[in-house]
Write an enzyme that holds these catalytic residues in place. Structure first.
Site, short mmCIF file in Angstrom:
data_model
loop_
_atom_site.label_atom_id
_atom_site.label_comp_id
_atom_site.label_asym_id
_atom_site.label_seq_id
_atom_site.Cartn_x
_atom_site.Cartn_y
_atom_site.Cartn_z
N HIS A 186 -12.74 -3.94 2.99
CA HIS A 186 -11.30 -4.15 3.13
C HIS A 186 -10.78 -3.75 4.51
O HIS A 186 -10.28 -4.59 5.25
CB HIS A 186 -10.56 -3.40 2.01
CG HIS A 186 -9.07 -3.50 2.07
ND1 HIS A 186 -8.25 -3.24 0.99
CD2 HIS A 186 -8.22 -3.80 3.09
CE1 HIS A 186 -6.98 -3.40 1.34
NE2 HIS A 186 -6.94 -3.74 2.62
N GLU B 173 0.83 -1.22 0.00
CA GLU B 173 0.00 0.00 0.00
C GLU B 173 0.86 1.27 0.00
O GLU B 173 0.38 2.35 0.35
CB GLU B 173 -0.94 0.02 1.22
CG GLU B 173 -1.93 -1.13 1.30
CD GLU B 173 -3.04 -1.10 0.23
OE1 GLU B 173 -3.03 -0.19 -0.61
OE2 GLU B 173 -3.87 -2.01 0.28
N HIS C 271 -7.35 -3.89 9.61
CA HIS C 271 -8.57 -4.57 9.16
C HIS C 271 -9.50 -4.86 10.35
O HIS C 271 -9.68 -6.03 10.72
CB HIS C 271 -8.20 -5.89 8.46
CG HIS C 271 -7.33 -5.76 7.25
ND1 HIS C 271 -6.69 -6.83 6.64
CD2 HIS C 271 -7.00 -4.67 6.49
CE1 HIS C 271 -6.01 -6.42 5.58
NE2 HIS C 271 -6.16 -5.10 5.48
N HIS D 173 -2.96 1.67 8.60
CA HIS D 173 -4.04 0.92 7.93
C HIS D 173 -4.16 -0.46 8.58
O HIS D 173 -3.15 -1.14 8.79
CB HIS D 173 -3.71 0.76 6.43
CG HIS D 173 -4.50 -0.32 5.77
ND1 HIS D 173 -5.88 -0.30 5.74
CD2 HIS D 173 -4.13 -1.47 5.15
CE1 HIS D 173 -6.32 -1.39 5.11
NE2 HIS D 173 -5.27 -2.12 4.75
#
Ligand code: 2HA
Ligand code: ZN
Length: 267
Positions: free
Chosen positions: A209, A114, A139, A137
Site C-alpha cells: 500500500h 485514513e 505511496h 502518508h
C-alpha cells in the site's frame, strides 16, 4: 477572513503543506488522491469557532479531545492541495467527549479516509508527550514494490536492507522502518497496527500500500520517506545491474551508529 488568514503560524504550516504536497506529486508517489497529511495545530488555535458540520468518529479518542488538526480532504489530489491547500484540506476540532469532530475551516470537506490512523497516531503522541505533531502518508513506488516480497516482511529485514544502501539512511532514519501487514485502507485495524509499529520506528511501510511517517515537521517526514525511497531505488537499480547488491556491512553500520550517536534498536 478565514482562520488561516488570521493566524500567521497556521498560514506558515499551510504553506508547508502546499510545498510538501507538490513534492509528493512530483515524486510520483501521489497518483489521483493517493496519500494524506495531518498536523496537530491545537497550540495554534485560540477562541471558539463556528462548526461548519459535525461527524462521528469510529471510536472515541479521549486523549486528544478538544484538540484541533489540519487534515487533507478525502478524495483530494496532492497536486490540487499544492495549488489551493485550503480548498482541499480542512481544520477540524474534536468534541470534548472525543467521539465526534466539527469541521471549522474553510469549507465543509470530509477529511481523509485514513483519519482513524492519523488520529490514533496523534493520540499516542499526546499520551507520550512526544513533540511529533505531523503525520504524512504517501505511496512511494519502490518502497511499496519491496513490500510485495515475503522475505522483506520479516521483522527488521527491509529496515536493515535500506540502511545498508547508503550511510545517509542509517543517519536520517535512525529508528529504521516498521512493517504493518496488509489491512483494509481506512480501517481501525490499520490504525491500531500502525500505532503499534510506531512504538519502535518513526516510519512504517503498509504492506502492498504505502509509507507513513510521523515527526516534528512536514519537511522532516518528507525527508525520511525520501531517503528511504532513495535507498529502495538504489537497491533495485543495483539488482537490475545483475546481482544482489553488497550493502554496507554490519560493522560499517555499527560504526555509523557510534560516530553519529544513533540509537541501536533493530532496523
Ligand atoms: O488518501 O492513500 O490510504 C487515499 C489513500 C488511502
Ligand atoms: Zn494510501
Amino acid at each position: 477572513m478565514s482562520i488561516v488568514d488570521r493566524n500567521s503560524r497556521l498560514a506558515a504550516l499551510v504553506d508547508e503543506l502546499s510545498e510538501v504536497a507538490l513534492y509528493l506529486w512530483q515524486r510520483g508517489w501521489a497518483e489521483r488522491n493517493g496519500g494524506n497529511i495531518s498536523a496537530n495545530i491545537t497550540d495554534m488555535l485560540d477562541g471558539d469557532y463556528t462548526p461548519l458540520s459535525t461527524f462521528p468518529l469510529p471510536r472515541p479518542f479521549p486523549a486528544i479531545a478538544g484538540c484541533a488538526f489540519l487534515v487533507t480532504g478525502t478524495g483530494k489530489r496532492m497536486r490540487d492541495i499544492a495549488r489551493q491547500p485550503m480548498n482541499n484540506a480542512v481544520v477540524l476540532r474534536l468534541h470534548p467527549s472525543g467521539n465526534a469532530y466539527d469541521l471549522v475551516a474553510d469549507y465543509p470537506i470530509p477529511p481523509t479516509s485514513e483519519l482513524p490512523a492519523h488520529l490514533a497516531i496523534h493520540e499516542q503522541a499526546s499520551l507520550r508527550h512526544s513533540p511529533a505533531k505531523v503525520v504524512c502518508h504517501t505511496h512511494p513506488t519502490e518502497l511499496v514494490a519491496l513490500t510485495h516480497h515475503r522475505r522483506f516482511l520479516q521483522p527488521g529485514a527491509l529496515g536493515r536492507l535500506l540502511w545498508s544502501m547508503i550511510p545517509e539512511t542509517r543517519i536520517i532514519v535512525p529508528r529504521g522502518v516498521g512493517i504493518v501487514p496488509y489491512e483494509l485502507p481506512g480501517s481501525l485495524a490499520l490504525a491500531n497496527a500502525t500505532v503499534k509499529a510506531l512504538e519502535y520506528h518513526d516510519v512504517v511501510l503498509w504492506e502492498k500500500h504505502g509509507c507513513l511517517a510521523t515527526g516534528d515537521s512536514l519537511a522532516e517526514t518528507f525527508d525520511a520517506i525520501d531517503t528511504l525511497a532513495k535507498s529502495a531505488a538504489i537497491y533495485l537499480a543495483a539488482l537490475s545491474a545483475g546481482q544482489e547488491p553488497e550493502g554496507l556491512s554490519d560493522q560499517q553500520l555499527d560504526d555509523l551508529a557510534a560516530a553519529f550517536h544513533l540509537p541501536t534498536s533493530p532496523a
